[in-house]
Design a protein around this motif. Structure first.
Motif, PDB file in Angstrom:
ATOM      1  N   GLN A   1      -4.242   1.081   6.244  1.00 56.37           N
ATOM      2  CA  GLN A   1      -4.757   1.557   7.526  1.00 56.37           C
ATOM      3  C   GLN A   1      -3.624   1.772   8.540  1.00 56.37           C
ATOM      4  N   ALA A   2      -2.577   0.959   8.458  1.00 55.19           N
ATOM      5  CA  ALA A   2      -1.412   1.157   9.329  1.00 55.19           C
ATOM      6  C   ALA A   2      -0.714   2.476   8.996  1.00 55.19           C
TER       7      ALA A   2
ATOM      8  N   ALA B   1      -2.074  -9.911  10.789  1.00 59.03           N
ATOM      9  CA  ALA B   1      -0.677 -10.178  10.419  1.00 59.03           C
ATOM     10  C   ALA B   1      -0.128  -9.094   9.493  1.00 59.03           C
ATOM     11  N   TYR B   2      -0.849  -8.792   8.409  1.00 55.09           N
ATOM     12  CA  TYR B   2      -0.359  -7.792   7.457  1.00 55.09           C
ATOM     13  C   TYR B   2      -0.374  -6.389   8.058  1.00 55.09           C
ATOM     14  N   GLY B   3      -1.506  -6.004   8.642  1.00 59.77           N
ATOM     15  CA  GLY B   3      -1.601  -4.671   9.242  1.00 59.77           C
ATOM     16  C   GLY B   3      -0.662  -4.512  10.422  1.00 59.77           C
ATOM     17  N   GLY B   4      -0.551  -5.549  11.254  1.00 51.82           N
ATOM     18  CA  GLY B   4       0.316  -5.498  12.423  1.00 51.82           C
ATOM     19  C   GLY B   4       1.784  -5.422  12.068  1.00 51.82           C
ATOM     20  N   THR B   5       2.206  -6.198  11.082  1.00 54.86           N
ATOM     21  CA  THR B   5       3.614  -6.176  10.667  1.00 54.86           C
ATOM     22  C   THR B   5       3.971  -4.793  10.107  1.00 54.86           C
TER      23      THR B   5
ATOM     24  N   GLU C   1      -3.947 -12.655  -1.846  1.00 53.66           N
ATOM     25  CA  GLU C   1      -4.617 -12.951  -0.576  1.00 53.66           C
ATOM     26  C   GLU C   1      -6.108 -12.627  -0.744  1.00 53.66           C
ATOM     27  N   PRO C   2      -6.985 -13.171   0.111  1.00 51.50           N
ATOM     28  CA  PRO C   2      -8.410 -12.834   0.000  1.00 51.50           C
ATOM     29  C   PRO C   2      -8.628 -11.317   0.055  1.00 51.50           C
ATOM     30  N   SER C   3      -9.578 -10.838  -0.719  1.00 52.28           N
ATOM     31  CA  SER C   3      -9.835  -9.406  -0.856  1.00 52.28           C
ATOM     32  C   SER C   3     -10.013  -8.721   0.502  1.00 52.28           C
ATOM     33  N   GLY C   4      -9.280  -7.625   0.690  1.00 50.82           N
ATOM     34  CA  GLY C   4      -9.400  -6.824   1.899  1.00 50.82           C
ATOM     35  C   GLY C   4      -8.604  -7.319   3.089  1.00 50.82           C
ATOM     36  N   THR C   5      -7.810  -8.378   2.927  1.00 52.39           N
ATOM     37  CA  THR C   5      -7.093  -8.939   4.084  1.00 52.39           C
ATOM     38  C   THR C   5      -5.623  -8.526   4.162  1.00 52.39           C
ATOM     39  N   ALA C   6      -5.105  -7.846   3.146  1.00 50.64           N
ATOM     40  CA  ALA C   6      -3.677  -7.522   3.161  1.00 50.64           C
ATOM     41  C   ALA C   6      -3.406  -6.051   2.833  1.00 50.64           C
ATOM     42  N   GLY C   7      -3.731  -5.634   1.620  1.00 47.02           N
ATOM     43  CA  GLY C   7      -3.414  -4.273   1.192  1.00 47.02           C
ATOM     44  C   GLY C   7      -4.114  -3.200   2.013  1.00 47.02           C
ATOM     45  N   LYS C   8      -5.399  -3.392   2.262  1.00 52.19           N
ATOM     46  CA  LYS C   8      -6.160  -2.385   3.020  1.00 52.19           C
ATOM     47  C   LYS C   8      -5.666  -2.266   4.466  1.00 52.19           C
TER      48      LYS C   8
ATOM     49  N   ALA D   1       0.858  -1.180   0.000  1.00 56.81           N
ATOM     50  CA  ALA D   1       0.000   0.000   0.000  1.00 56.81           C
ATOM     51  C   ALA D   1       0.894   1.229   0.000  1.00 56.81           C
ATOM     52  N   PHE D   2       0.382   2.323  -0.567  1.00 62.66           N
ATOM     53  CA  PHE D   2       1.100   3.590  -0.460  1.00 62.66           C
ATOM     54  C   PHE D   2       0.113   4.740  -0.368  1.00 62.66           C
ATOM     55  N   ARG D   3       0.568   5.823   0.238  1.00 58.37           N
ATOM     56  CA  ARG D   3      -0.199   7.070   0.313  1.00 58.37           C
ATOM     57  C   ARG D   3       0.724   8.220  -0.032  1.00 58.37           C
ATOM     58  N   ILE D   4       0.268   9.038  -0.998  1.00 57.18           N
ATOM     59  CA  ILE D   4       0.981  10.249  -1.396  1.00 57.18           C
ATOM     60  C   ILE D   4      -0.080  11.339  -1.497  1.00 57.18           C
ATOM     61  N   GLY D   5      -0.226  12.112  -0.446  1.00 56.02           N
ATOM     62  CA  GLY D   5      -1.281  13.123  -0.398  1.00 56.02           C
ATOM     63  C   GLY D   5      -2.643  12.450  -0.469  1.00 56.02           C
TER      64      GLY D   5
END
Length: 194
Positions: free
Chosen positions: A75-76, A106-110, A64-71, A50-54
């Motif tokens: 959010q992190a 796992a994904y969000g926590g890491t 991975e199942p939809s919504g379980t990794a990138g999102k 994931a990335f955020r630029i402005g």
């Protein structure tokens, strides 16, 4: 808003799966995509990011199942008020299924642990500008501008002086303009981009 000073990593093992977070600062979407390409591991089971630029953001679950990794990775990033950030979490599957909730944690926590441990710097919104000054005023103008938090992006010498390309913090434009006029005794002026 804050960004990272440098690339940071964090590894953890969850139910025999190994997770590696690699997070770093980026200036634009092309840099973010290049970062993802450079740091992804083709031998891994998943390379989620994931990335955020402005106002621009993207995320990818990479199989991975939809919504379980990138999102959860995004959010992190958002949960720590970060901007101009890319986060990649690489997973090597260990044989035990984690379920949707386990994958989200796992994904969000890491990603969150990696981002929390990173050195941060404040993101200051800037406006581009230029100033043409004589050699006699150049060193004093440069020293005062740098002291005000103005970044000198480039310096081009002319026959009588130099033209400086600047990045001026939004809140300092009037002050920087006044300082340049004062130090040059009216011979130089700050011209801001629209």
């Amino acid at each position: 808003m804050f960004t990272l000073q440098r690339i940071t990593t964090h590894t953890q093992e969850i139910k025999k799966s190994r997770f590696l977070a690699i997070c770093g600062p980026v200036a634009n979407e092309d840099e973010a995509r290049d970062f993802i390409t450079r740091h992804s591991d083709p031998t891994a089971t998943h390379n989620c990011w994931a990335f955020r630029i402005g106002q621009t953001y993207r995320f990818n679950d990479a199989g991975e199942p939809s919504g379980t990794a990138g999102k959860p990775i995004l959010q992190a990033i958002d949960g720590q008020s970060l901007d101009h950030i890319v986060a990649l979490v690489v997973r090597w599957f260990g044989g035990t299924l984690l379920g949707s909730g386990g994958l989200i944690r796992a994904y969000g926590g890491t990603a969150a642990m990696c981002l929390r441990a990173a050195e941060k710097t404040e993101v200051i919104e800037t406006i581009g500008g230029t100033v043409a000054c004589e050699f006699a005023d150049l060193s004093l103008i440069k020293a005062r501008l740098v002291g005000m938090g103005v970044t000198i992006a480039s310096e081009t010498f002319t026959g009588t002086g130099a033209e400086l390309a600047l990045q001026v913090p939004k809140g300092s434009c009037q002050t920087a303009s006044a300082v340049i006029l004062d130090l040059s005794r009216g011979r130089a002026a700050l011209i801001l981009e629209d």
